[in-house]
Motif scaffolding. Structure first.
Motif, mmCIF file in Angstrom:
data_model
loop_
_atom_site.group_PDB
_atom_site.id
_atom_site.type_symbol
_atom_site.label_atom_id
_atom_site.label_comp_id
_atom_site.label_asym_id
_atom_site.label_seq_id
_atom_site.Cartn_x
_atom_site.Cartn_y
_atom_site.Cartn_z
ATOM 1 N N UNK A 259 -0.277 11.752 5.835
ATOM 2 C CA UNK A 259 -0.692 10.537 5.139
ATOM 3 C C UNK A 259 -0.706 9.355 6.115
ATOM 4 N N UNK A 260 -1.754 8.547 6.060
ATOM 5 C CA UNK A 260 -1.869 7.349 6.899
ATOM 6 C C UNK A 260 -1.890 6.117 5.991
ATOM 7 N N UNK A 261 -0.932 5.216 6.179
ATOM 8 C CA UNK A 261 -0.784 4.088 5.249
ATOM 9 C C UNK A 261 -1.040 2.725 5.877
ATOM 10 N N UNK A 262 -1.453 2.654 7.149
ATOM 11 C CA UNK A 262 -1.669 1.344 7.773
ATOM 12 C C UNK A 262 -2.735 0.551 7.032
ATOM 13 N N UNK A 263 -3.853 1.194 6.747
ATOM 14 C CA UNK A 263 -4.929 0.515 6.026
ATOM 15 C C UNK A 263 -4.523 0.133 4.621
ATOM 16 N N UNK A 264 -3.733 0.987 3.972
ATOM 17 C CA UNK A 264 -3.270 0.690 2.621
ATOM 18 C C UNK A 264 -2.363 -0.532 2.613
ATOM 19 N N UNK B 227 4.299 17.893 -5.471
ATOM 20 C CA UNK B 227 5.093 17.335 -4.381
ATOM 21 C C UNK B 227 4.834 15.828 -4.338
ATOM 22 N N UNK B 228 5.779 15.000 -4.768
ATOM 23 C CA UNK B 228 5.535 13.555 -4.843
ATOM 24 C C UNK B 228 5.734 12.798 -3.533
ATOM 25 N N UNK B 229 5.929 13.512 -2.422
ATOM 26 C CA UNK B 229 6.279 12.849 -1.159
ATOM 27 C C UNK B 229 5.240 11.816 -0.744
ATOM 28 N N UNK B 230 3.952 12.178 -0.734
ATOM 29 C CA UNK B 230 2.920 11.233 -0.311
ATOM 30 C C UNK B 230 2.854 10.033 -1.254
ATOM 31 N N UNK B 231 2.978 10.282 -2.525
ATOM 32 C CA UNK B 231 2.893 9.195 -3.488
ATOM 33 C C UNK B 231 4.044 8.207 -3.298
#
Length: 574
Positions: A129-134, A159-163
């Protein structure tokens, strides 16, 4: 046995109603009832006023009963009214992908961001998962006035890890309230999970402000009883749980109407009937089949999108006694529309623009019956609007009423057709029926006396109102029993059991069975409710599925899903 006292409060877009009911089982009586105008700029004042009105109702023992309240249950149409009128909070929607269709295809609203990365259907990461843009987008949402954010991963129930990572990134960058989709439902239907989380975020601020207001007003009145809120399926949950899942109570008002009719109308136990609850802002509709409310098996429908919220089969439209009249065109071509906006009371009750109630008053004139306010003010307001479009006042009023009736009947027939398209679920049982065609209508709400005969003519069915129809929602709230639901997933290959809504994971062995999963689901739900102040709940299994699979090493394993709930109902009838 000592009589108990319960308090029901229903906060609508126009009025806040309350009732005190005392007794046990079949020996219930209405000790007091009250109705005051809802003050949207000061909700605590509305609740304090209705409690004071209860305590001071002439000829009642309201004051003594108020002091003895053992349980409080709330219903409200504030959230659904806000959605119907386009006044809910603005939502930012953060989605994560995975194999399959682009998640943006199922987005809602104007503020959407898809974070790269994803999981497969088993919950195994296929790309980081990439969250910089988010994070950058979340900060921009805050600056643009977004009220809350919903984060939904395509396979987060497995699997709720990414969320969770998405939610943490949004909260850190923006400070906005965050809804995580896996906390609301464990089902994998991604489009409905997106809608469920989106609407949860949209009403969160309004919902919690309402609960803050009610709890403060109850405390000021010296009431410290357990407090619950109605859900869309006709059950009630503790306020602490409702704060985390406001989407469950968006259709709290229609549910209160249904439970109120169950408590007030023994005749609703026969045949098929349609419920119409016409308030000041909306008309809520629901169906009864063989005495039990019909459940929407496809999940609550909001603004054309299905959710994963279990709900009664109901619909709400923006037509009520205080719905504004608007006109387009002039002369014979004039089109008059009733609702969906409401900007205060009817002119009969001090408003400044004509509404549906004013149109009804203008038509009925001196023969008007019931609590219609200042009929002369209604006639003057309708006449002034008629001059602007070159119509006779009675013609304009009739067009307005005809539009309202057409919209109500159209929505009712759409609800009936949708129910008949699938086998019927009711609270009493799961059963198949050829069709549900109402043979009568139950009408409750403030404008009931003003429009009953016209509705009967429009539908071609008898229309009746039960005793205490003006406070039926508050009665339904007061007598509703607590309920809740839970879904668990077990994967024997990975040795994991998950209850997404509880954020719970625990280890299981490869011999874990479907029977064991059903028992564990019941135990978890019972413990969850007990922790929320609802002990000894009777849990039933709704769905139980087992699928044989092969794990990554080629060994046989089992995927298990169990859904259970406490069945909604009422504590008794008046």
């Amino acid at each position: 046995m000592k009589a108990s006292t319960v308090l029901g409060i229903d906060a609508g877009g126009t009025h806040t109603d309350a009732v005190l009911i005392t007794g046990h089982g079949a020996d219930l009586r209405l000790a007091a009832s009250a109705k005051v105008k809802t003050r949207h700029d000061d909700l605590p004042a509305s609740v304090r006023e209705v409690l004071a009105a209860l305590a001071g109702e002439p000829g009642s023992d309201g004051a003594a009963a108020l002091a003895a309240v053992e349980r409080v249950t709330l219903g409200t149409t504030l959230a659904v009214n806000a959605l119907v009128q386009g006044r809910a909070g603005t939502v930012g929607l953060a989605l994560s992908a995975g194999p399959g269709l682009n998640p943006a295809r199922f987005a809602l609203g104007e503020h959407v961001c898809v974070a790269p990365g994803g999981l497969d259907h088993r919950g195994v990461e296929v790309s980081p998962l990439q969250t910089d843009g988010l994070a950058r987008q979340a900060a921009a949402w805050r600056d643009a006035g977004v009220a809350a954010v919903a984060c939904v991963g395509k396979f987060s129930p497995r699997n709720p890890a990414h969320e969770r990572v998405m939610g943490a990134a949004v909260a850190k960058a923006s400070g906005l309230p965050v809804t995580l989709g896996h906390r609301l439902s464990g089902r994998l239907n991604f489009p409905r999970r997106v809608a469920t989380a989106y609407y949860n975020a949209a009403v969160q601020r309004l919902h919690n402000a309402f609960l803050d207001a009610v709890e403060a007003a109850l405390a000021d009145a010296g009431i410290h009883a357990a407090t619950r809120l109605l859900k869309a399926d006709g059950g009630a949950v503790p306020v602490s749980l409702s704060r985390r899942e406001p989407v469950q109570s968006i259709l709290s008002g229609p549910a209160a109407s249904v439970m109120g009719v169950m408590a007030l109308c023994p005749e609703a136990g026969r045949g098929c009937s349609l419920l119409l609850d016409m308030g000041g802002t909306t008309t809520d509709m629901a169906l009864f089949a063989d005495g039990s409310p019909v459940i929407d098996r496809d999940g609550m429908l909001l603004q054309g999108r299905r959710t994963l919220v279990r709900a009664l089969a109901s619909t709400s439209i923006g037509v009520g006694g205080d719905s504004l009249l608007t006109v387009e065109g002039t002369g014979a071509a004039t089109r008059v529309r009733t609702g969906p906006l409401r900007e205060g009371p009817a002119m009969a009750f001090g408003g400044v623009r004509p509404t549906l109630l004013d149109a009804l008053n203008a038509l009925d004139g001196n023969s008007a019956s019931g609590d219609r306010g200042n009929v002369a003010a209604s006639r003057d307001g309708v006449a002034a609007l008629a001059v602007l479009c070159g119509l006779e006042p009675r013609v304009l009023a009739q067009k307005a009423v005809d539009d309202a009736l057409a919209r109500v009947t159209r929505a009712a027939h759409e609800l009936i057709d949708a129910v008949n398209a699938r086998p019927i679920y009711t609270l009493a049982a799961l059963k198949a029926a050829r069709e549900a065609r109402p043979d009568r209508i139950w009408l409750v709400g403030g404008p009931a006396d003003c429009i009953r005969e016209r509705l009967a003519a429009a539908f071609g069915l008898p229309v009746a109102s039960p005793p205490h129809a003006a406070v039926a929602n508050a009665v339904g709230a007061a007598l509703t029993l607590p309920t809740a639901g839970l879904e668990i997933y077990a994967d024997t290959g990975r040795g994991l059991l998950r209850a997404p809504a509880l954020d719970l994971e625990e280890r299981i062995n490869k011999g874990f069975t479907l029977d064991a999963a059903e028992r564990r689901a019941g135990e978890l739900l019972e413990a969850h409710l007990a922790a929320e102040g609802v002990p000894d709940a009777a849990v039933e299994v709704l769905e139980a599925d087992l699928f044989a699979t092969l794990d990554d090493s080629g060994y046989g394993s089992k995927d298990i899903r169990v859904a259970c709930q406490v069945v909604p109902g009422i504590a008794g009838r008046l």
